[in-house]
Design a protein around this motif. Sequence first.
Motif, PDB file in Angstrom:
ATOM      1  N   UNK A  56       0.827  -1.200   0.000  1.00  0.00           N
ATOM      2  CA  UNK A  56       0.000   0.000   0.000  1.00  0.00           C
ATOM      3  C   UNK A  56       0.868   1.258   0.000  1.00  0.00           C
ATOM      4  N   UNK A  57       1.900   1.258   0.823  1.00  0.00           N
ATOM      5  CA  UNK A  57       2.792   2.416   0.883  1.00  0.00           C
ATOM      6  C   UNK A  57       3.568   2.586  -0.425  1.00  0.00           C
ATOM      7  N   UNK A  58       4.027   1.480  -0.984  1.00  0.00           N
ATOM      8  CA  UNK A  58       4.801   1.545  -2.221  1.00  0.00           C
ATOM      9  C   UNK A  58       3.967   2.043  -3.395  1.00  0.00           C
ATOM     10  N   UNK A  59       2.663   1.770  -3.360  1.00  0.00           N
ATOM     11  CA  UNK A  59       1.786   2.186  -4.456  1.00  0.00           C
ATOM     12  C   UNK A  59       1.628   3.696  -4.534  1.00  0.00           C
ATOM     13  N   UNK A  60       1.834   4.386  -3.408  1.00  0.00           N
ATOM     14  CA  UNK A  60       1.672   5.837  -3.367  1.00  0.00           C
ATOM     15  C   UNK A  60       0.239   6.299  -3.381  1.00  0.00           C
ATOM     16  N   UNK A  61      -0.697   5.361  -3.334  1.00  0.00           N
ATOM     17  CA  UNK A  61      -2.128   5.713  -3.423  1.00  0.00           C
ATOM     18  C   UNK A  61      -2.564   6.573  -2.247  1.00  0.00           C
ATOM     19  N   UNK A  86      10.747   3.990   9.107  1.00  0.00           N
ATOM     20  CA  UNK A  86      11.937   4.784   8.795  1.00  0.00           C
ATOM     21  C   UNK A  86      11.936   5.186   7.324  1.00  0.00           C
ATOM     22  N   UNK A  87      11.608   4.250   6.453  1.00  0.00           N
ATOM     23  CA  UNK A  87      11.649   4.509   5.019  1.00  0.00           C
ATOM     24  C   UNK A  87      10.622   5.552   4.595  1.00  0.00           C
ATOM     25  N   UNK A  88       9.385   5.427   5.132  1.00  0.00           N
ATOM     26  CA  UNK A  88       8.307   6.312   4.697  1.00  0.00           C
ATOM     27  C   UNK A  88       8.023   7.436   5.682  1.00  0.00           C
ATOM     28  N   UNK A  89       8.736   7.446   6.793  1.00  0.00           N
ATOM     29  CA  UNK A  89       8.680   8.551   7.756  1.00  0.00           C
ATOM     30  C   UNK A  89       7.275   8.776   8.315  1.00  0.00           C
ATOM     31  N   UNK A  90       6.757   7.726   8.924  1.00  0.00           N
ATOM     32  CA  UNK A  90       5.494   7.845   9.649  1.00  0.00           C
ATOM     33  C   UNK A  90       5.677   7.272  11.048  1.00  0.00           C
ATOM     34  N   UNK A  91       4.879   7.739  11.991  1.00  0.00           N
ATOM     35  CA  UNK A  91       4.948   7.258  13.364  1.00  0.00           C
ATOM     36  C   UNK A  91       4.230   5.924  13.510  1.00  0.00           C
ATOM     37  N   UNK A  92       4.874   4.986  14.160  1.00  0.00           N
ATOM     38  CA  UNK A  92       4.200   3.776  14.610  1.00  0.00           C
ATOM     39  C   UNK A  92       3.686   4.050  16.016  1.00  0.00           C
ATOM     40  N   UNK A  93       2.372   4.014  16.175  1.00  0.00           N
ATOM     41  CA  UNK A  93       1.753   4.259  17.481  1.00  0.00           C
ATOM     42  C   UNK A  93       1.419   2.901  18.084  1.00  0.00           C
ATOM     43  N   UNK A  94       2.203   2.493  19.057  1.00  0.00           N
ATOM     44  CA  UNK A  94       2.072   1.178  19.680  1.00  0.00           C
ATOM     45  C   UNK A  94       1.277   1.304  20.985  1.00  0.00           C
TER      46      UNK A  94
END
Length: 404
Positions: free
Chosen positions: A155-160, A194-202
């Motif tokens: 999903x992230x790689x698709x850029x949608x 890290x690659x897409x620069x989003x927060x993982x909220x655990x």
Amino acid sequence: MYEFTAPFQTPSGSPIRELFRYLSEPGMISFAGGYPASDLFDVEGLASAQERAYQASSRCLQYGPTDGLPELKNELLALMGRRGVLCAPEQLLVTTGSQQGLDLLLRILVAPGDVVMTEQPAYPATLQAMKLQQASIVTVPVDGDGLDVGKLASLLASGVVGRPKLLYTVPTFANPTGATLTRERRIELLKLAVKYRFLVVEDDPYGDLRFKGDTIPSILALTNEVEGSRDWVVHFASLSKIVAPGLRVGWTIAPVEIARRCVIAKQTVDLCSSPWTQATAAEYLADGALERHLPRITAMYRRKCDALCSELRSQLGDAVKFHQPEGGMFVWTRAEEIDASQLLMRAIENKVMFVPGKAFFADKLDPSALRLSFAAPNVEEIVEGVKRLKRAYDELLAAGISAV
């Protein structure tokens, strides 16, 4: 007549709390709320901790620091250290339950229209908070091993969806599915963050409630294995499920710049969490009472989980599908031929309750799913409750009401 803000013009409340009106009905057995077992509360240990805390009565009764009492923060830092996480005091914020931590994080990070991601199915209060923040919610499916990180990567790689601000997950004994994210998937998730620069909220309220299998380190603890990932994780934890929800003690661990802004946001919400309950919690933790008491909780939850799963197999057989968890409080179930909302109405007539699965979906509802919580009822009630659920199921089939 009144000019409400957009999110509150037609708000919807918690679908779980809307069921609470049935709890007062005589003889009702509830698999609905995610309540810990009241008879497992360490009443004596908490009473003793409160007595010690109240020796400094003015400290208990006065306002406290917004980020939390220093003595409680010290105990929480020590607790997190035992869980494999080292952090500085300025990275930890005490909150009024972990739900407040999510609310504060959304306030400081998410503007209307921003993309946020969540596993699906997900905790309803999380979906509610995201909707009230007017976020654009993108869902990622889960399976028996938790969040499907492969589908997330695609999903992230698709850029949608563009760049999401954050992704919310309950990786250990998830609410509602009971699933646990594998170590391998946790590492891959950190790499994606890290690659897409989003927060993982655990969100980790259930991690200590393991009664089978091997412990998996939290996502936050695994940041040591992925370079740069510590900057992209926010961790929520709570004493609600392992000590008592009435304490309303939770905490957030975040990068300093995030934590500092959450403190400022909290100042406008409640100034500080209750110093009295914070001091009680600090004394309870300092005494080692939590470590002494947890085995009692997990042993009983194991019995209850085994009883529920055994009865589901015995009473309903192939009519239901479920994954038996290794901890936590929930069993996620699918009754293939039944609309769970219709089943609930029959179940309530038979004096048993659960939460239909649709409450946990932001989109692509699964009408056949239901969440059963084994924590609050005793073993005898669990056995009887499943019998009543089977009776409701049979009545629904006899009436010719199918799901889908």
